[in-house]
Design a protein around this motif. Sequence first.
Motif, PDB file in Angstrom:
ATOM      1  N   SER A 151       6.206  -0.180  -9.177  1.00 39.12           N
ATOM      2  CA  SER A 151       6.270   0.966  -8.267  1.00 39.12           C
ATOM      3  C   SER A 151       5.573   0.707  -6.937  1.00 39.12           C
ATOM      4  O   SER A 151       5.509   1.599  -6.095  1.00 39.12           O
ATOM      5  CB  SER A 151       5.646   2.201  -8.928  1.00 39.12           C
ATOM      6  N   ARG A 172       4.972   0.129  -3.340  1.00 38.07           N
ATOM      7  CA  ARG A 172       5.841   0.376  -2.186  1.00 38.07           C
ATOM      8  C   ARG A 172       5.330  -0.267  -0.908  1.00 38.07           C
ATOM      9  O   ARG A 172       6.102  -0.504   0.012  1.00 38.07           O
ATOM     10  CB  ARG A 172       6.030   1.876  -1.960  1.00 38.07           C
ATOM     11  N   ALA A 228      10.355  -1.842  -5.889  1.00 38.29           N
ATOM     12  CA  ALA A 228      10.201  -0.663  -5.034  1.00 38.29           C
ATOM     13  C   ALA A 228       9.548  -0.994  -3.690  1.00 38.29           C
ATOM     14  O   ALA A 228       9.452  -0.140  -2.820  1.00 38.29           O
ATOM     15  CB  ALA A 228       9.375   0.405  -5.749  1.00 38.29           C
ATOM     16  N   ALA A 269       8.819  -1.525  -0.184  1.00 31.51           N
ATOM     17  CA  ALA A 269       9.568  -1.179   1.022  1.00 31.51           C
ATOM     18  C   ALA A 269       8.918  -1.743   2.280  1.00 31.51           C
ATOM     19  O   ALA A 269       9.590  -1.906   3.301  1.00 31.51           O
ATOM     20  CB  ALA A 269       9.695   0.335   1.148  1.00 31.51           C
TER      21      ALA A 269
END
Length: 186
Positions: free
Chosen positions: A21, A23, A45, A47
């Motif tokens: 998870s 990011r 995940a 980004a």
Amino acid sequence: KRWQPYLSLTELPDDIGALRSLRLLILLSCERLATLPETLGDCRALAFLSVHRCRALTRLPESLAQLGALETLELSECSQLTHLPSGLGAGVAALRQLNLLACEGLRALPPGLEALAQLELLDVRMCASLDESTLPDAAAVPPSLVVKRWPKSQQEFEADDATPLHTQWMMSDGGVEAELARAPRV
């Protein structure tokens, strides 16, 4: 003082890939960090990845090309970095910004960057070793793409009409900056 423990960081743990998870990852001034683990590609995940002033970094894992959610990749002042993962153009479809500012050892960009339809910014300023023939083909880039680079010579600065992309030249602290974007000339 509070940053000193990170200055001696030589590697990230392989189990970083278990952070599915994750990011956002920012690596700042990790002067001894030479590589990033292949397991970074398991952080699906992710980004935003920023690696700044990690001057010993010599390579990035090929698994970065698996980061389909990656929107921003910032690699600045990573002077020993010589190349980017070969599959980067194919696998990171969400990529909007690729900032390679002052990666002086970077020799070439990977093929396929033209396929990144979401790419809005490609910054290759102060990448002294970059073979500019590896820049994306002007005819194939997304219409919104802005490429920032330095002119190689006064002749290039004066030959604005000969460039295949719309060029805006402007002054900045470090000299003349070129902003290239595909746009109709008026």
